[in-house]
Design a protein around this motif. Structure first.
Motif, PDB file in Angstrom:
ATOM      1  N   ARG A  77       8.863   6.328  -3.197  1.00 21.23           N
ATOM      2  CA  ARG A  77       8.173   5.053  -3.740  1.00 21.23           C
ATOM      3  C   ARG A  77       7.133   4.649  -2.793  1.00 21.23           C
ATOM      4  NH1 ARG A  77      11.152   3.451  -8.575  1.00 21.23           N
ATOM      5  NH2 ARG A  77       9.922   1.396  -7.955  1.00 21.23           N
ATOM      6  N   ASP A  78       5.951   4.061  -3.041  1.00 21.70           N
ATOM      7  CA  ASP A  78       4.971   3.756  -2.445  1.00 21.70           C
ATOM      8  C   ASP A  78       5.291   2.463  -1.578  1.00 21.70           C
ATOM      9  OD1 ASP A  78       2.379   2.828  -1.187  1.00 21.70           O
ATOM     10  OD2 ASP A  78       1.477   3.154  -3.125  1.00 21.70           O
ATOM     11  N   VAL A  81       2.953  -1.229  -1.982  1.00 19.54           N
ATOM     12  CA  VAL A  81       2.612  -2.066  -2.986  1.00 19.54           C
ATOM     13  C   VAL A  81       4.145  -2.729  -3.021  1.00 19.54           C
ATOM     14  CG1 VAL A  81       2.306  -2.048  -5.421  1.00 19.54           C
ATOM     15  CG2 VAL A  81       1.069  -0.458  -4.166  1.00 19.54           C
ATOM     16  N   LEU A  82       3.937  -3.898  -3.241  1.00 18.46           N
ATOM     17  CA  LEU A  82       5.288  -4.775  -3.347  1.00 18.46           C
ATOM     18  C   LEU A  82       5.134  -5.615  -4.498  1.00 18.46           C
ATOM     19  CD1 LEU A  82       7.721  -5.249  -1.329  1.00 18.46           C
ATOM     20  CD2 LEU A  82       6.778  -7.102  -0.566  1.00 18.46           C
ATOM     21  N   CYS A  83       6.297  -5.700  -5.517  1.00 16.71           N
ATOM     22  CA  CYS A  83       6.520  -6.559  -6.631  1.00 16.71           C
ATOM     23  C   CYS A  83       7.508  -7.442  -6.201  1.00 16.71           C
ATOM     24  CB  CYS A  83       6.890  -5.453  -7.747  1.00 16.71           C
ATOM     25  SG  CYS A  83       7.068  -6.592  -9.256  1.00 16.71           S
ATOM     26  N   TYR A 100       6.155   1.652 -12.749  1.00 23.00           N
ATOM     27  CA  TYR A 100       5.839   1.253 -11.307  1.00 23.00           C
ATOM     28  C   TYR A 100       6.750   2.075 -10.141  1.00 23.00           C
ATOM     29  CZ  TYR A 100       6.164  -2.092  -7.490  1.00 23.00           C
ATOM     30  OH  TYR A 100       5.999  -2.651  -6.296  1.00 23.00           O
ATOM     31  N   GLY A 102       6.133   1.320  -6.640  1.00 28.46           N
ATOM     32  CA  GLY A 102       6.167   0.728  -5.358  1.00 28.46           C
ATOM     33  C   GLY A 102       7.477   0.073  -5.046  1.00 28.46           C
ATOM     34  N   ILE A 136       1.952  -3.421   3.840  1.00 33.49           N
ATOM     35  CA  ILE A 136       1.715  -3.466   2.550  1.00 33.49           C
ATOM     36  C   ILE A 136       0.364  -3.956   2.173  1.00 33.49           C
ATOM     37  CG2 ILE A 136       2.438  -5.451   0.770  1.00 33.49           C
ATOM     38  CD1 ILE A 136       5.111  -5.766   2.571  1.00 33.49           C
TER      39      ILE A 136
END
Length: 199
Positions: A77-78, A81-83, A100, A102, A136
C-alpha cells in the motif's frame, strides 16, 4: 403470545442490529431455534469470539484482531495517500469497488455537536499525529454529503491545510444510470457545482 425468558431475550438482542424490528427478530429467532440449532451455536461462538478479540487498528482505527490491520501492515500500500472514511464498512466498499492502493483512516462517525460527537470522539488526535510525520502527501475525503459530513469535511480540510497536505474529495451527485428528472434538487445542485472536465 407469551415467550419464555430465553426466547424473549434472544428476540430483544437481535433487535440491536440495524434494520431489525420486532417481526424480523421474531423470524430470525424462530429460524435459528426451530430449523438451525447448529447455525445458532456457530453464530453464538462467532459473536463471542469477535466481541472479545476484535478491536481497532492502532493506525487507521479499522476493525482488526491484531495491533495493525492487514491493510496497514501491507508493504504493497502507498503510505503517502490516506483515504478518510466514516465507518469500517466504507473501507470494504472502497476495496471492493475501486483499485485504491493507499491507506485509510476510519473516523467512526461524523462531527455532530448536538449529539456530543466532537474531534475527540472521532480520534482526530491520531490523524493529527499521522499528518505530523510528514509521510502523508494526499488525503482523500470519502465522507457522506450530509450536513454533518460537510462539517466533518471542512474540519478535515483545515487539518490538511495546516499540515500542508493536498486534499481531495470523492465525487458525489447523479448516480450512474440515473435520470436527471428523478434526482432531488440538493443532489443535482451538488453534482452541478462539482462538475469536472469531460474526458
Amino acid at each position: 403470545m407469551a415467550y419464555s425468558p430465553a426466547v424473549r431475550e434472544l428476540m430483544e438482542s437481535l433487535r440491536c442490529l440495524p434494520g431489525v424490528g420486532p417481526r424480523s427478530a421474531q423470524r430470525m429467532t424462530f429460524a435459528l431455534l426451530q430449523h438451525d440449532r447448529g447455525g445458532a451455536h456457530r453464530l453464538a461462538r462467532a459473536l463471542q469470539t469477535a466481541a472479545e478479540s476484535v478491536g481497532e487498528c492502532r493506525l487507521c482505527r479499522n476493525l482488526t484482531e491484531a495491533d495493525l490491520c492487514p491493510l496497514c501492515a501491507s508493504d504493497r500500500r502507498d503510505p503517502g495517500v490516506l483515504c478518510i472514511v466514516e465507518n469500517p464498512s466504507d473501507v470494504q466498499a472502497l476495496e471492493d469497488a475501486t483499485d485504491y492502493g493507499g491507506l485509510y483512516f476510519v473516523l467512526g462517525g461524523r462531527l455532530s455537536p448536538l449529539d456530543g460527537i466532537g474531534p475527540g470522539e472521532l480520534g482526530l488526535e491520531g490523524l493529527e499525529a499521522r499528518l505530523a510525520t510528514g509521510e502523508i502527501r494526499e488525503i482523500i475525503l470519502a465522507v457522506s454529503p450530509t450536513v454533518e459530513g460537510e462539517a466533518t469535511a471542512q474540519y478535515l480540510a483545515g487539518m490538511a491545510a495546516d499540515a500542508g497536505v493536498e486534499i481531495a474529495r470523492i465525487a458525489h451527485g447523479v448516480p450512474l444510470g440515473g435520470d436527471l428528472d428523478y434526482v432531488d434538487a440538493g443532489t443535482l445542485s451538488h453534482a452541478f457545482a462539482g462538475r469536472s472536465q469531460y474526458r
